[in-house]
Design a protein around this motif. Structure first.
Motif, PDB file in Angstrom:
ATOM      1  N   MET A  10       0.857  -1.195   0.000  1.00 59.73           N
ATOM      2  CA  MET A  10       0.000   0.000   0.000  1.00 59.73           C
ATOM      3  C   MET A  10       0.888   1.239   0.000  1.00 59.73           C
ATOM      4  O   MET A  10       1.958   1.230   0.591  1.00 59.73           O
ATOM      5  CB  MET A  10      -0.894   0.023   1.248  1.00 59.73           C
ATOM      6  N   SER A  11       0.427   2.285  -0.661  1.00 62.85           N
ATOM      7  CA  SER A  11       1.236   3.503  -0.644  1.00 62.85           C
ATOM      8  C   SER A  11       1.094   4.165   0.718  1.00 62.85           C
ATOM      9  O   SER A  11       0.020   4.184   1.312  1.00 62.85           O
ATOM     10  CB  SER A  11       0.814   4.460  -1.761  1.00 62.85           C
ATOM     11  N   PHE A  12       2.213   4.683   1.194  1.00 66.46           N
ATOM     12  CA  PHE A  12       2.193   5.410   2.464  1.00 66.46           C
ATOM     13  C   PHE A  12       1.214   6.581   2.351  1.00 66.46           C
ATOM     14  O   PHE A  12       0.482   6.878   3.290  1.00 66.46           O
ATOM     15  CB  PHE A  12       3.595   5.903   2.826  1.00 66.46           C
ATOM     16  N   ARG A  50       7.822  14.581   0.205  1.00 66.58           N
ATOM     17  CA  ARG A  50       8.258  13.959  -1.060  1.00 66.58           C
ATOM     18  C   ARG A  50       7.818  12.502  -1.133  1.00 66.58           C
ATOM     19  O   ARG A  50       7.375  12.034  -2.187  1.00 66.58           O
ATOM     20  CB  ARG A  50       9.770  14.057  -1.237  1.00 66.58           C
ATOM     21  N   ALA A  51       7.946  11.780  -0.014  1.00 66.45           N
ATOM     22  CA  ALA A  51       7.537  10.367   0.019  1.00 66.45           C
ATOM     23  C   ALA A  51       6.029  10.249  -0.215  1.00 66.45           C
ATOM     24  O   ALA A  51       5.575   9.344  -0.917  1.00 66.45           O
ATOM     25  CB  ALA A  51       7.921   9.731   1.346  1.00 66.45           C
ATOM     26  N   ILE A  52       5.271  11.184   0.348  1.00 66.74           N
ATOM     27  CA  ILE A  52       3.816  11.184   0.158  1.00 66.74           C
ATOM     28  C   ILE A  52       3.492  11.500  -1.304  1.00 66.74           C
ATOM     29  O   ILE A  52       2.710  10.789  -1.942  1.00 66.74           O
ATOM     30  CB  ILE A  52       3.145  12.193   1.119  1.00 66.74           C
ATOM     31  N   ASP A  53       4.134  12.544  -1.846  1.00 68.08           N
ATOM     32  CA  ASP A  53       3.885  12.940  -3.238  1.00 68.08           C
ATOM     33  C   ASP A  53       4.254  11.836  -4.220  1.00 68.08           C
ATOM     34  O   ASP A  53       3.594  11.639  -5.234  1.00 68.08           O
ATOM     35  CB  ASP A  53       4.663  14.218  -3.595  1.00 68.08           C
ATOM     36  N   VAL A  59       7.100  -0.554   2.029  1.00 66.46           N
ATOM     37  CA  VAL A  59       8.425  -1.172   1.920  1.00 66.46           C
ATOM     38  C   VAL A  59       9.457  -0.081   1.642  1.00 66.46           C
ATOM     39  O   VAL A  59      10.466   0.044   2.342  1.00 66.46           O
ATOM     40  CB  VAL A  59       8.459  -2.245   0.796  1.00 66.46           C
ATOM     41  N   THR A  60       9.178   0.732   0.622  1.00 66.76           N
ATOM     42  CA  THR A  60      10.093   1.801   0.225  1.00 66.76           C
ATOM     43  C   THR A  60      10.171   2.881   1.294  1.00 66.76           C
ATOM     44  O   THR A  60      11.256   3.378   1.607  1.00 66.76           O
ATOM     45  CB  THR A  60       9.621   2.413  -1.116  1.00 66.76           C
ATOM     46  N   PHE A  61       9.020   3.235   1.866  1.00 67.73           N
ATOM     47  CA  PHE A  61       8.981   4.297   2.879  1.00 67.73           C
ATOM     48  C   PHE A  61       9.937   3.986   4.029  1.00 67.73           C
ATOM     49  O   PHE A  61      10.735   4.827   4.432  1.00 67.73           O
ATOM     50  CB  PHE A  61       7.558   4.476   3.413  1.00 67.73           C
ATOM     51  N   GLU A  64      13.762   3.563   2.871  1.00 69.63           N
ATOM     52  CA  GLU A  64      14.443   4.829   2.599  1.00 69.63           C
ATOM     53  C   GLU A  64      14.446   5.780   3.796  1.00 69.63           C
ATOM     54  O   GLU A  64      14.954   6.893   3.708  1.00 69.63           O
ATOM     55  CB  GLU A  64      13.803   5.517   1.382  1.00 69.63           C
ATOM     56  N   ALA A  65      13.882   5.326   4.910  1.00 75.00           N
ATOM     57  CA  ALA A  65      13.868   6.176   6.112  1.00 75.00           C
ATOM     58  C   ALA A  65      15.312   6.499   6.481  1.00 75.00           C
ATOM     59  O   ALA A  65      16.146   5.594   6.584  1.00 75.00           O
ATOM     60  CB  ALA A  65      13.173   5.459   7.261  1.00 75.00           C
ATOM     61  N   PRO A  66      15.614   7.787   6.666  1.00 72.12           N
ATOM     62  CA  PRO A  66      16.995   8.181   6.950  1.00 72.12           C
ATOM     63  C   PRO A  66      17.577   7.486   8.185  1.00 72.12           C
ATOM     64  O   PRO A  66      18.730   7.072   8.178  1.00 72.12           O
ATOM     65  CB  PRO A  66      16.895   9.688   7.165  1.00 72.12           C
TER      66      PRO A  66
END
Length: 117
Positions: A10-12, A50-53, A59-61, A64-66
């Protein structure tokens, strides 16, 4: 073959408004939701937007979390009938940590307590 939980793909961005809505129902703000997410993941406000846009999936969210907050081990309790500290899958655990923090916000806990200060 293990079937991955649907939430992983699912998209964040599709879940984020639900976090905000849940908090807002209890008189909390989007800023507080964002503060929780940035505390947990290390994303800046700009990176979060940016992650929302980009509509990245969970998985990616989290991939890629800093920087996951070193205090995540202090997040304990039950979300959706599951103890967050007992969740075996690392990604699912991160999602549950976020759910737990949003739950605490919606239950009226103080930010200092939610952010484990």
């Amino acid at each position: 073959m293990d079937k991955k939980p649907r939430v992983f793909t699912m998209s964040f961005a599709s879940v984020y408004p639900l976090y905000v809505q849940k908090a807002a129902k209890k008189g909390r703000t989007q800023e507080e939701v964002d503060e929780i997410i940035t505390w947990l993941t290390g994303y800046s406000g700009e990176q979060l937007q940016r992650a929302i846009d980009a509509e990245v999936d969970f998985v990616t969210f989290f991939a890629e979390a800093p920087r996951m907050n070193p205090k995540v081990g202090l997040i304990t309790g039950v979300v959706c009938g599951v103890r967050v500290e007992d969740v075996a899958d690392p990604l699912m655990q991160k999602i549950r940590y976020l759910d737990k923090l949003i739950d605490e916000l919606a239950k009226g806990k103080k930010m200092a307590s939610i952010l484990r200060r």
